[in-house]
Design a protein around this motif. Structure first.
Motif, PDB file in Angstrom:
ATOM      1  N   PHE A 201       0.829  -1.354  -0.251  1.00 23.93           N
ATOM      2  CA  PHE A 201       0.116   0.215   0.107  1.00 23.93           C
ATOM      3  C   PHE A 201       0.832   1.271  -0.024  1.00 23.93           C
ATOM      4  CE2 PHE A 201      -2.254   3.361   2.207  1.00 23.93           C
ATOM      5  CZ  PHE A 201      -3.493   3.284   1.545  1.00 23.93           C
ATOM      6  N   ASP A 202       1.733   1.358   1.084  1.00 28.66           N
ATOM      7  CA  ASP A 202       3.027   2.486   0.939  1.00 28.66           C
ATOM      8  C   ASP A 202       3.396   2.841  -0.507  1.00 28.66           C
ATOM      9  OD1 ASP A 202       2.295   2.610   3.752  1.00 28.66           O
ATOM     10  OD2 ASP A 202       4.015   1.223   4.054  1.00 28.66           O
ATOM     11  N   ILE A 203       3.979   1.585  -1.056  1.00 26.67           N
ATOM     12  CA  ILE A 203       4.750   1.741  -2.284  1.00 26.67           C
ATOM     13  C   ILE A 203       3.745   2.090  -3.405  1.00 26.67           C
ATOM     14  CG2 ILE A 203       5.851   0.511  -3.989  1.00 26.67           C
ATOM     15  CD1 ILE A 203       7.360  -1.195  -1.554  1.00 26.67           C
ATOM     16  N   PHE A 204       2.603   1.529  -3.296  1.00 26.45           N
ATOM     17  CA  PHE A 204       1.555   2.052  -4.297  1.00 26.45           C
ATOM     18  C   PHE A 204       1.224   3.478  -4.240  1.00 26.45           C
ATOM     19  CE2 PHE A 204      -2.761   1.614  -6.665  1.00 26.45           C
ATOM     20  CZ  PHE A 204      -2.161   1.247  -7.861  1.00 26.45           C
ATOM     21  N   ALA A 205       0.976   3.749  -2.990  1.00 26.60           N
ATOM     22  CA  ALA A 205       0.626   5.317  -2.868  1.00 26.60           C
ATOM     23  C   ALA A 205       1.832   6.290  -3.432  1.00 26.60           C
ATOM     24  CB  ALA A 205       0.403   5.488  -1.268  1.00 26.60           C
ATOM     25  N   GLU A 206       2.996   6.002  -2.911  1.00 21.67           N
ATOM     26  CA  GLU A 206       4.166   6.749  -3.358  1.00 21.67           C
ATOM     27  C   GLU A 206       4.126   6.598  -4.805  1.00 21.67           C
ATOM     28  OE1 GLU A 206       7.571   9.305  -3.070  1.00 21.67           O
ATOM     29  OE2 GLU A 206       5.887   8.916  -1.794  1.00 21.67           O
ATOM     30  N   TRP A 207       4.303   5.698  -5.513  1.00 18.48           N
ATOM     31  CA  TRP A 207       4.280   5.424  -6.988  1.00 18.48           C
ATOM     32  C   TRP A 207       3.075   6.251  -7.596  1.00 18.48           C
ATOM     33  CZ3 TRP A 207       7.790   2.704  -9.657  1.00 18.48           C
ATOM     34  CH2 TRP A 207       7.568   2.509 -10.794  1.00 18.48           C
ATOM     35  N   ASN A 208       2.115   6.234  -7.188  1.00 20.42           N
ATOM     36  CA  ASN A 208       0.895   7.058  -7.640  1.00 20.42           C
ATOM     37  C   ASN A 208       1.329   8.661  -7.524  1.00 20.42           C
ATOM     38  OD1 ASN A 208      -0.982   5.616  -9.401  1.00 20.42           O
ATOM     39  ND2 ASN A 208      -0.615   4.335  -7.586  1.00 20.42           N
ATOM     40  N   ARG A 209       1.854   9.012  -6.363  1.00 19.74           N
ATOM     41  CA  ARG A 209       2.145  10.321  -5.850  1.00 19.74           C
ATOM     42  C   ARG A 209       2.981  10.733  -7.158  1.00 19.74           C
ATOM     43  NH1 ARG A 209       5.887  13.536  -4.198  1.00 19.74           N
ATOM     44  NH2 ARG A 209       7.438  11.848  -4.142  1.00 19.74           N
ATOM     45  N   ILE A 210       3.857  10.281  -7.312  1.00 20.17           N
ATOM     46  CA  ILE A 210       5.174  10.404  -8.442  1.00 20.17           C
ATOM     47  C   ILE A 210       4.545  10.740  -9.684  1.00 20.17           C
ATOM     48  CG2 ILE A 210       7.218   9.739  -9.571  1.00 20.17           C
ATOM     49  CD1 ILE A 210       8.051   8.504  -6.911  1.00 20.17           C
ATOM     50  N   LYS A 211       3.595   9.539 -10.068  1.00 22.46           N
ATOM     51  CA  LYS A 211       3.030   9.680 -11.243  1.00 22.46           C
ATOM     52  C   LYS A 211       1.932  10.809 -11.313  1.00 22.46           C
ATOM     53  CE  LYS A 211      -0.661   7.094 -13.988  1.00 22.46           C
ATOM     54  NZ  LYS A 211      -1.539   6.023 -14.059  1.00 22.46           N
TER      55      LYS A 211
ATOM     56  N   GLU B 222      14.316   5.962  -3.717  1.00 25.41           N
ATOM     57  CA  GLU B 222      14.485   4.745  -4.560  1.00 25.41           C
ATOM     58  C   GLU B 222      13.259   4.459  -5.323  1.00 25.41           C
ATOM     59  OE1 GLU B 222      16.312   1.342  -2.992  1.00 25.41           O
ATOM     60  OE2 GLU B 222      17.047   2.336  -1.069  1.00 25.41           O
ATOM     61  N   ILE B 223      12.280   4.854  -5.052  1.00 25.69           N
ATOM     62  CA  ILE B 223      10.864   4.469  -5.947  1.00 25.69           C
ATOM     63  C   ILE B 223      10.873   5.490  -6.701  1.00 25.69           C
ATOM     64  CG2 ILE B 223       8.322   4.827  -5.937  1.00 25.69           C
ATOM     65  CD1 ILE B 223       8.351   3.530  -2.976  1.00 25.69           C
ATOM     66  N   GLU B 224      11.152   6.757  -6.936  1.00 23.32           N
ATOM     67  CA  GLU B 224      11.235   7.724  -7.817  1.00 23.32           C
ATOM     68  C   GLU B 224      12.333   7.325  -8.803  1.00 23.32           C
ATOM     69  OE1 GLU B 224      11.220  12.549  -8.680  1.00 23.32           O
ATOM     70  OE2 GLU B 224      11.308  11.763  -6.573  1.00 23.32           O
ATOM     71  N   LYS B 225      13.620   6.809  -8.325  1.00 23.80           N
ATOM     72  CA  LYS B 225      14.648   6.336  -9.380  1.00 23.80           C
ATOM     73  C   LYS B 225      13.903   5.145 -10.068  1.00 23.80           C
ATOM     74  CE  LYS B 225      19.121   4.138  -9.268  1.00 23.80           C
ATOM     75  NZ  LYS B 225      19.637   3.024  -8.736  1.00 23.80           N
ATOM     76  N   ALA B 226      13.132   4.171  -9.567  1.00 26.43           N
ATOM     77  CA  ALA B 226      12.827   3.183 -10.156  1.00 26.43           C
ATOM     78  C   ALA B 226      11.754   3.483 -11.281  1.00 26.43           C
ATOM     79  CB  ALA B 226      11.947   2.120  -9.382  1.00 26.43           C
ATOM     80  N   TYR B 227      11.049   4.584 -10.860  1.00 25.78           N
ATOM     81  CA  TYR B 227       9.875   5.197 -11.635  1.00 25.78           C
ATOM     82  C   TYR B 227      10.431   5.717 -13.108  1.00 25.78           C
ATOM     83  CZ  TYR B 227       5.664   7.822 -13.308  1.00 25.78           C
ATOM     84  OH  TYR B 227       4.663   8.079 -13.864  1.00 25.78           O
ATOM     85  N   GLY B 228      11.613   6.668 -12.739  1.00 25.65           N
ATOM     86  CA  GLY B 228      12.399   7.120 -13.737  1.00 25.65           C
ATOM     87  C   GLY B 228      13.265   6.411 -14.792  1.00 25.65           C
ATOM     88  N   GLU B 229      13.329   5.273 -14.431  1.00 25.84           N
ATOM     89  CA  GLU B 229      13.974   4.200 -15.065  1.00 25.84           C
ATOM     90  C   GLU B 229      13.194   3.423 -15.912  1.00 25.84           C
ATOM     91  OE1 GLU B 229      16.174   1.679 -12.097  1.00 25.84           O
ATOM     92  OE2 GLU B 229      17.848   3.348 -12.096  1.00 25.84           O
TER      93      GLU B 229
ATOM     94  N   ILE C 188       2.446  13.818 -10.210  1.00 23.36           N
ATOM     95  CA  ILE C 188       3.423  15.025 -10.612  1.00 23.36           C
ATOM     96  C   ILE C 188       3.869  14.919 -11.834  1.00 23.36           C
ATOM     97  CG2 ILE C 188       5.579  16.035  -9.959  1.00 23.36           C
ATOM     98  CD1 ILE C 188       5.047  15.316  -6.825  1.00 23.36           C
ATOM     99  N   LYS C 189       4.598  13.741 -12.185  1.00 20.13           N
ATOM    100  CA  LYS C 189       5.199  13.625 -13.558  1.00 20.13           C
ATOM    101  C   LYS C 189       4.260  13.486 -14.718  1.00 20.13           C
ATOM    102  CE  LYS C 189       9.400  12.056 -11.546  1.00 20.13           C
ATOM    103  NZ  LYS C 189      10.277  13.089 -11.843  1.00 20.13           N
ATOM    104  N   GLU C 190       3.154  12.837 -14.458  1.00 18.35           N
ATOM    105  CA  GLU C 190       2.329  12.394 -15.627  1.00 18.35           C
ATOM    106  C   GLU C 190       1.073  13.356 -15.881  1.00 18.35           C
ATOM    107  OE1 GLU C 190       1.558   8.388 -16.529  1.00 18.35           O
ATOM    108  OE2 GLU C 190       3.641   7.868 -15.672  1.00 18.35           O
ATOM    109  N   LEU C 191       0.573  13.680 -14.576  1.00 17.42           N
ATOM    110  CA  LEU C 191      -0.702  14.547 -14.468  1.00 17.42           C
ATOM    111  C   LEU C 191      -0.575  15.873 -14.347  1.00 17.42           C
ATOM    112  CD1 LEU C 191      -2.797  11.623 -12.497  1.00 17.42           C
ATOM    113  CD2 LEU C 191      -2.588  12.216 -15.073  1.00 17.42           C
ATOM    114  N   GLY C 192       0.795  16.512 -13.845  1.00 13.51           N
ATOM    115  CA  GLY C 192       1.003  17.663 -13.668  1.00 13.51           C
ATOM    116  C   GLY C 192       0.433  18.282 -12.395  1.00 13.51           C
ATOM    117  N   LEU C 193       0.134  17.354 -11.264  1.00 16.25           N
ATOM    118  CA  LEU C 193      -0.403  17.728 -10.131  1.00 16.25           C
ATOM    119  C   LEU C 193       0.772  18.571  -9.234  1.00 16.25           C
ATOM    120  CD1 LEU C 193      -2.340  14.648  -9.296  1.00 16.25           C
ATOM    121  CD2 LEU C 193      -3.187  16.539 -10.538  1.00 16.25           C
ATOM    122  N   SER C 194       0.030  19.321  -8.218  1.00 17.48           N
ATOM    123  CA  SER C 194       1.090  20.083  -7.325  1.00 17.48           C
ATOM    124  C   SER C 194       1.413  18.981  -6.448  1.00 17.48           C
ATOM    125  CB  SER C 194       0.118  21.049  -6.499  1.00 17.48           C
ATOM    126  OG  SER C 194      -0.850  20.575  -5.813  1.00 17.48           O
TER     127      SER C 194
END
Length: 131
Positions: free
Chosen positions: A12-22, A103-110, A24-30
């Motif tokens: 749950f923690d990892i999925f929430a963080e993954w979608n937080r990053i998404k 680490e999650i942001e790094k994996a997302y960016g990769e 920002i990066k894909e949806l342009g959210l604050s």
């Protein structure tokens, strides 16, 4: 010195963080909207998995998507403060900021897929709790 989480890291923690990053990066959210979005998406998926329904999210999503107006659905389900409490403070701010999020942001960016990283990262971090 190794920074350890204060509590076990959940999918749950990892999925929430993954979608937080998404958010920002894909949806342009604050950053604050992205926290609410990440937590809301994780709550919806957890509700579907454990309860087989969409909880309070269903009507809010339909209104926002179909009308293109109103409060974004994720704001009706979660807030940045809840993200801070349920994710960041639970595992510890130091661990979140210096290990988890990076680490999650790094994996997302990769370009890695959430499914391919969720358990490997979680297992590695949770082993630290046993030491």
């Amino acid at each position: 010195m190794t920074i350890k989480p204060k509590a076990p890291v959940r999918r749950f923690d990892i999925f929430a963080e993954w979608n937080r990053i998404k958010g920002i990066k894909e949806l342009g959210l604050s950053p604050n909207d992205a926290k609410a979005y990440g937590l809301a998406v994780a709550e919806v998926v957890a509700a579907r998995k454990f309860y087989g329904h969409r909880t309070k999210y269903r009507g809010a999503t339909r209104e926002y998507i179909e009308k293109g107006e109103g409060t974004p659905w994720w704001r009706k389900m979660a807030s940045p403060e809840e993200f801070n409490e349920k994710i960041i403070e639970r595992m510890g701010r130091d661990f979140y900021e210096n290990v988890f999020s990076k680490e999650i942001e790094k994996a997302y960016g990769e370009g890695k897929d959430y499914m391919e990283i969720r358990d490997s990262l979680r297992n590695r971090w949770n082993k630290l709790l046993r030491k």
